[in-house]
Each structure stands twice: as structure tokens, then as C-alpha cells.
Design an enzyme around this catalytic site. Structure first.
Site, mmCIF file in Angstrom:
data_model
loop_
_atom_site.group_PDB
_atom_site.id
_atom_site.type_symbol
_atom_site.label_atom_id
_atom_site.label_comp_id
_atom_site.label_asym_id
_atom_site.label_seq_id
_atom_site.Cartn_x
_atom_site.Cartn_y
_atom_site.Cartn_z
ATOM 1 N N GLY A 46 0.841 -1.198 0.000
ATOM 2 C CA GLY A 46 0.000 0.000 0.000
ATOM 3 C C GLY A 46 0.870 1.239 0.000
ATOM 4 O O GLY A 46 2.050 1.170 0.374
ATOM 5 N N GLN A 51 3.220 9.901 1.459
ATOM 6 C CA GLN A 51 4.498 9.196 1.599
ATOM 7 C C GLN A 51 5.471 9.534 0.467
ATOM 8 O O GLN A 51 6.664 9.258 0.578
ATOM 9 C CB GLN A 51 4.285 7.674 1.661
ATOM 10 N N CYS A 96 5.613 -0.302 7.760
ATOM 11 C CA CYS A 96 5.322 0.900 6.979
ATOM 12 C C CYS A 96 6.566 1.289 6.198
ATOM 13 O O CYS A 96 7.669 1.308 6.750
ATOM 14 C CB CYS A 96 4.914 2.040 7.917
ATOM 15 N N LEU A 97 6.370 1.599 4.920
ATOM 16 C CA LEU A 97 7.508 1.978 4.079
ATOM 17 C C LEU A 97 8.172 3.258 4.580
ATOM 18 O O LEU A 97 9.328 3.518 4.252
ATOM 19 C CB LEU A 97 7.047 2.151 2.622
ATOM 20 N N HIS A 138 -4.752 1.445 7.554
ATOM 21 C CA HIS A 138 -3.375 1.956 7.681
ATOM 22 C C HIS A 138 -3.168 3.141 6.730
ATOM 23 O O HIS A 138 -2.591 4.167 7.106
ATOM 24 C CB HIS A 138 -2.410 0.803 7.375
ATOM 25 N N GLU A 139 -3.681 3.015 5.505
ATOM 26 C CA GLU A 139 -3.493 4.080 4.502
ATOM 27 C C GLU A 139 -4.347 5.309 4.813
ATOM 28 O O GLU A 139 -3.880 6.441 4.662
ATOM 29 C CB GLU A 139 -3.808 3.571 3.094
ATOM 30 N N HIS A 142 -2.702 7.411 7.246
ATOM 31 C CA HIS A 142 -1.676 8.284 6.651
ATOM 32 C C HIS A 142 -2.299 9.599 6.160
ATOM 33 O O HIS A 142 -1.704 10.664 6.306
ATOM 34 C CB HIS A 142 -1.005 7.604 5.449
#
Ligand code: GNR
Ligand code: NI
Length: 171
Positions: A46, A51, A96-97, A138-139, A142
Site C-alpha cells: 500500500g 508518503q 510501513c515503508l 493503515h493508509e 496516513h
């Protein structure tokens, strides 16, 4: 195909509230295509636009990959909004990236229903379950400046971030 640099914690950009998209234009579609390339390259399942430094409410996902290892199932969400979440919760080990190397269990509603605009700009409603439910929550976090580490205990967070900072400084 463009792979964009991913913004890492601690960066203020990751704490901003992102703004709704008015219309899904070709420019928005190009951004989503680049986000998808960036996500697959990372690799991740994702990615939220913040990000890569774009403060619009845009998310790409591919977390439904099953038996066929290299079969891509990209999903695009513009202005995703949770309109219902289950009382039922589930625990999943998230990463998480933007916080590479940190993995912690997070408890979230196991199912949620969302509305969003798709790649063509059509309004959609979707019931999310399993990994999709975890991932979309999660997204959407963000898009509201929230990171998965905000959901874990203070003790776990400070331990995880200490390790993370040390690893980052050694890069
Ligand atoms: O690649 C990712 N894996 C993942 C695993 C468990 C729960 C959520 C995620 S999303 C993450 C990519 C990312 O940071 N998206 O914002
Ligand atoms: Ni993330």
C-alpha cells in the site's frame, strides 16, 4: 514508469492532514500510476500520496495477491472514507515503508466499509475484510497524519523507535 523517493519518519509531511481531490484528472491518474510503480518497487502492499510528498487524499494498494505470485491486482482510492467499522477487532503485524524495519502488532476493526472515487472518478462503496481491511485503515490513517506506531503502547513505541533511529543513523 516513475519511482519516487519515499518520505521517512520523522518528517512533518507524514503528520499533515491531506486534502480531498476535487476531480480525478489525468494528472491524478499519472500520480496514481507513479505511486503504484513506487509501491511495487519498494516493495510494499500500500502507499498513501503523502508518503511521496503529495498532500492529497490518494491511496494505492495491492494486497489481494493470491496463488499467482506475479499477478498484479492494483486498487486505487481517491478520497477514501470509512463509513462503517466492525465492533470485531483483529491483530496484524504491520510495517510501513516510511518506518522501514519496524514491525509491530496493531489492533484494528476486522472489517470496514468505505466510500471512494475509483481510477475513473466513479463513486464506489466497498466492504473491506482481512488484509484489505487492515491495509486500507493503515493508509487512511496516513491521510490523517497518523502512523501505525501511534496505535501501539508507549513502551513498545519507544523501544521500536530507539532501534529505528539507531538503524537510520547507521545508514
Ligand atoms: O507494505 C506495507 N505492508 C503492510 C503490512 C501490514 C499492514 C500494513 C502495511 S502497509 C505497508 C506499506 C505502507 O507503508 N503503506 O502506507
Ligand atoms: Ni504506511
Amino acid at each position: 514508469m516513475t519511482i519516487l523517493p519515499i518520505i521517512k519518519h520523522p518528517d512533518d509531511v507524514l503528520r499533515k492532514i491531506c486534502q480531498p481531490v476535487e476531480t480525478v484528472t489525468d494528472e491524478v491518474r499519472k500520480l496514481m500510476d507513479d505511486m503504484l510503480d513506487t509501491m511495487y518497487n519498494a516493495p510494499g502492499i500500500g502507499l498513501a500520496a503523502c508518503q511521496i510528498g503529495d498532500l492529497r487524499r490518494i491511496v494505492v494498494l495491492d494486497c489481494v495477491r493470491e496463488a499467482e505470485e506475479d499477478e498484479k491486482r492494483p486498487m486505487f482510492f481517491v478520497n477514501p472514507e470509512i463509513i462503517w467499522e466492525s465492533q470485531d477487532v483483529g491483530e496484524y503485524e504491520e510495517g510501513c515503508l516510511s518506518i522501514p524495519g519496524v514491525y509491530e502488532n496493531v489492533i484494528r476493526p476486522s472489517e470496514c466499509k468505505i466510500t471512494f472515487l475509483n481510477y475513473n472518478g466513479d463513486a464506489q462503496e466497498l466492504l473491506c475484510t482481512g488484509l484489505l481491511a487492515t491495509c486500507i485503515q493503515h493508509e487512511i490513517d496516513h491521510l490523517n497524519g497518523v502512523l501505525f506506531i501511534d496505535h501501539i503502547s508507549r513502551l513498545k513505541r519507544s523501544r521500536a523507535l530507539k532501534k529505528y533511529k539507531k538503524a537510520q543513523s547507521e545508514d
